[in-house]
Design an enzyme around this catalytic site. Structure first.
Site, PDB file in Angstrom:
ATOM      1  N   ASP A  99       0.770  -1.263  -0.208  1.00  0.00           N
ATOM      2  CA  ASP A  99      -0.060  -0.052  -0.103  1.00  0.00           C
ATOM      3  C   ASP A  99       0.991   1.170  -0.095  1.00  0.00           C
ATOM      4  OD1 ASP A  99      -2.622   1.247   0.383  1.00  0.00           O
ATOM      5  OD2 ASP A  99      -3.166  -0.565   1.506  1.00  0.00           O
ATOM      6  N   ASP A 195      -3.210   4.569  -2.296  1.00  0.00           N
ATOM      7  CA  ASP A 195      -4.522   4.944  -1.479  1.00  0.00           C
ATOM      8  C   ASP A 195      -5.306   6.327  -2.118  1.00  0.00           C
ATOM      9  OD1 ASP A 195      -6.233   4.542   0.949  1.00  0.00           O
ATOM     10  OD2 ASP A 195      -4.969   6.326   1.462  1.00  0.00           O
ATOM     11  N   GLU A 258      -6.528   3.165  -6.036  1.00  0.00           N
ATOM     12  CA  GLU A 258      -8.171   3.046  -5.229  1.00  0.00           C
ATOM     13  C   GLU A 258      -8.659   4.527  -5.785  1.00  0.00           C
ATOM     14  OE1 GLU A 258      -9.873   3.007  -1.000  1.00  0.00           O
ATOM     15  OE2 GLU A 258      -8.148   4.198  -1.284  1.00  0.00           O
ATOM     16  N   HIS A 319     -10.951  -3.617   2.925  1.00  0.00           N
ATOM     17  CA  HIS A 319     -10.958  -3.365   4.425  1.00  0.00           C
ATOM     18  C   HIS A 319     -11.816  -2.149   4.665  1.00  0.00           C
ATOM     19  CE1 HIS A 319      -7.740  -0.879   2.358  1.00  0.00           C
ATOM     20  NE2 HIS A 319      -8.131  -0.043   3.222  1.00  0.00           N
ATOM     21  N   ASP A 320     -12.513  -1.401   3.742  1.00  0.00           N
ATOM     22  CA  ASP A 320     -13.206  -0.345   3.978  1.00  0.00           C
ATOM     23  C   ASP A 320     -14.719  -0.526   3.924  1.00  0.00           C
ATOM     24  OD1 ASP A 320     -11.115   1.507   4.637  1.00  0.00           O
ATOM     25  OD2 ASP A 320     -10.907   1.790   2.667  1.00  0.00           O
TER      26      ASP A 320
END
Length: 519
Positions: A99, A195, A258, A319-320
């Protein structure tokens, strides 16, 4: 298939490191824990592991507030642990994706400590400072501007006040961040998931965002305005193109973005002449309603919008977002897996999906996520989908011998890897069979996808390549009669179908799916 880059053939597995495996009994997962569980990924059949942030951080947002981009947080281990993990990953024929968090740092990063030390500090312009705030809001609620009383100006933060945004219009910032990418690429990492890629540049005139006509008091405060001027600015594509150019300096690497945007805007992140992100994450299935019609429309809309030559990708969880088994139920989660694993392109699995893990209810006193703490009750909390991986029936599901940082769900005694490994009809073995099928039938990876068809909430689509494969999915909890083409069943959500000859009218059980090799 060998002509396709590894990332085009890949099933990527996302690990949230705090929750995968604890090796030192502190209740928090770590790098040695990931190393210890790599054989599970090999058995599952995935090709790459993507790890959420592991950099030094005060953990205000659990690693997405980075204090040092070229280090390892002691919670997760040290650089020797990372190097050992990278070697272990590559020794097993897997790839490692990190990430990268370029939009903001921690307020404890040395760059920000310098920036806020005085108005004339050389790093003042590395962040976004204003005499007066505008109406931009934080994604975690409230104003996105925080007054620094010592210097009398406000700094901008897209998320927590502990996460000041970098000023990517400053060439020195870009150069420093690109050096970070080179540091990890030279170590041998195989790519990055970037991200909030679409948020990296803000309007240089700092214009107020327009009101959101759909806003009502039940929504989070960050939805009061449409993020016209603080996200998805045209200049961001120049940065993405330069980032891609840097990635391409190193062979066989991948750049994943993302991006939570409508399809037409998402596609622009492939870049001019496809020199943007290799894979702008496709969240259409993650966000659409659960029905054959909605899924068919999401698939068709995405495919129709893909630029010529662009490589597709698909995601069902991260994860969100709530876990797929909680969104659709355990029974239908099996067919969701079949849908994902028979679509073309690069696929991403979230840890625990392969065993059907569900969201875990988190009581107020157990909440860890700052998104929920800032505006409790709004439903932004992400703790339920971040709970520890369930490995076996021992205490704390084999994740730790300490006290886990988040609670386990009540079903971990049966929803775990050890139990499902011994059951040929389990969710885990279904994932193993479908991933193996994908590798043995390249048509499922790179073959043509025909437009999906829907009848009586049965979704069907055909894949064409060296062979003709049809996928038929009953996306309901009811039995449905459906015609099947003359074929052999390559895979089914029910084991008793596999290897059988199919054809004519057939009863599909609730949540049943078939992958058929046409005769």
């Amino acid at each position: 298939m060998r002509d396709l880059g590894w990332w085009k053939r890949a099933v990527v597995y996302e690990v949230y490191p705090r929750s995968f495996q604890d090796s030192n009994d502190d209740g928090i997962g770590d790098l040695r824990g990931i190393s210890a569980r790599l054989d599970h990924l090999v058995e599952l059949g995935v090709d790459a592991v993507w790890i959420a942030p592991i950099y030094p951080s005060p953990m205000a947002d659990f690693g997405y507030d980075v204090a040092d981009y070229c280090g390892i947080d002691p919670i997760f281990g040290n650089m020797a642990d990372f190097d050992a993990l990278l070697d272990e990953v590559h020794a097993r024929g897997l790839r490692l994706i990190l990430d990268f968090v370029p939009n903001h740092t921690s307020d404890q990063h040395p760059w920000f400590l310098e920036s806020r030390s005085s108005r004339d500090n050389p790093k003042r312009d590395w962040y976004i400072w204003r005499d007066q705030p505008n109406n931009w809001t934080s994604n975690f609620g409230g104003s996105a501007w925080e007054l620094d009383e010592a210097t009398g100006q406000y700094y901008y933060h897209s998320f927590l006040k502990e996460q000041p945004d970098l000023n990517w219009r400053n060439p020195a910032v870009k150069a420093a961040m690109f050096d970070v990418l080179r540091f990890w690429l030279r170590k041998g990492v195989d790519g990055f998931r970037v991200d909030v890629m679409w948020m990296m540049i803000k309007d240089d005139q700092f214009r107020d965002n327009p009101p959101n006509p759909s806003y009502h008091p039940g929504l989070s405060s960050n939805q009061r305005f449409l993020p016209l001027y603080n996200t998805n600015r045209p200049e961001v594509h120049e940065i993405v193109a330069e980032m891609r150019g840097l990635i391409d300096e190193f062979p066989d690497r991948v750049l994943i973005g993302e991006i939570y945007l409508p399809i037409a805007q998402l596609m622009t992140y492939y870049g001019k002449d496809l020199k943007g992100a290799n894979l702008p994450f496709n969240f259409q299935l993650l966000q659409c309603a659960w029905s054959a019609e909605a899924a068919a429309q999401a698939i068709a809309d995405y495919y129709e919008a893909l630029p010529e030559g662009a490589w597709p990708n698909w995601v069902l969880g991260n994860h969100d977002q709530p876990r797929i088994a909680s969104r659709v139920g355990n029974q239908l989660a099996r067919i969701a897996a079949m849908l994902l694993l028979t679509l073309p392109g690069t696929l991403t699995l979230y840890y625990g999906e392969e065993i059907g893990m569900t969201d875990v209810p988190i009581s107020p006193e157990q909440v860890q996520d700052p998104a929920e703490k800032n505006e409790p009750g709004i439903g932004q909390g992400r703790d339920p989908e971040r709970t520890p991986m369930c490995w076996d029936g021992s205490a704390h599901a084999g994740f730790t011998t300490g006290a886990p940082w988040l609670p386990l769900g009540p079903d971990w005694g049966s929803i775990n890897v050890a139990v499902q490994r011994e059951n040929d009809a389990s969710m885990l073995t279904l994932h193993q069979r479908l991933i193996a099928l994908r590798k043995s039938h390249p048509t499922l990876i790179s073959g043509r996808l025909h437009k999906p068809q829907v009848e009586k909430n049965v979704l069907r689509f055909r894949r064409s390549g060296d062979e003709e494969i049809e996928v038929i999915l009953n996306m309901t909890r009811e039995e449905i009669s459906a015609p099947l083409p003359r074929s052999t069943v390559l895979a089914g959500t029910r084991l008793d179908r596999e290897g059988k000859i199919a054809g004519g009218d057939s009863t599909l059980h609730p949540g049943e799916g078939l992958v058929l090799l046409l005769s």
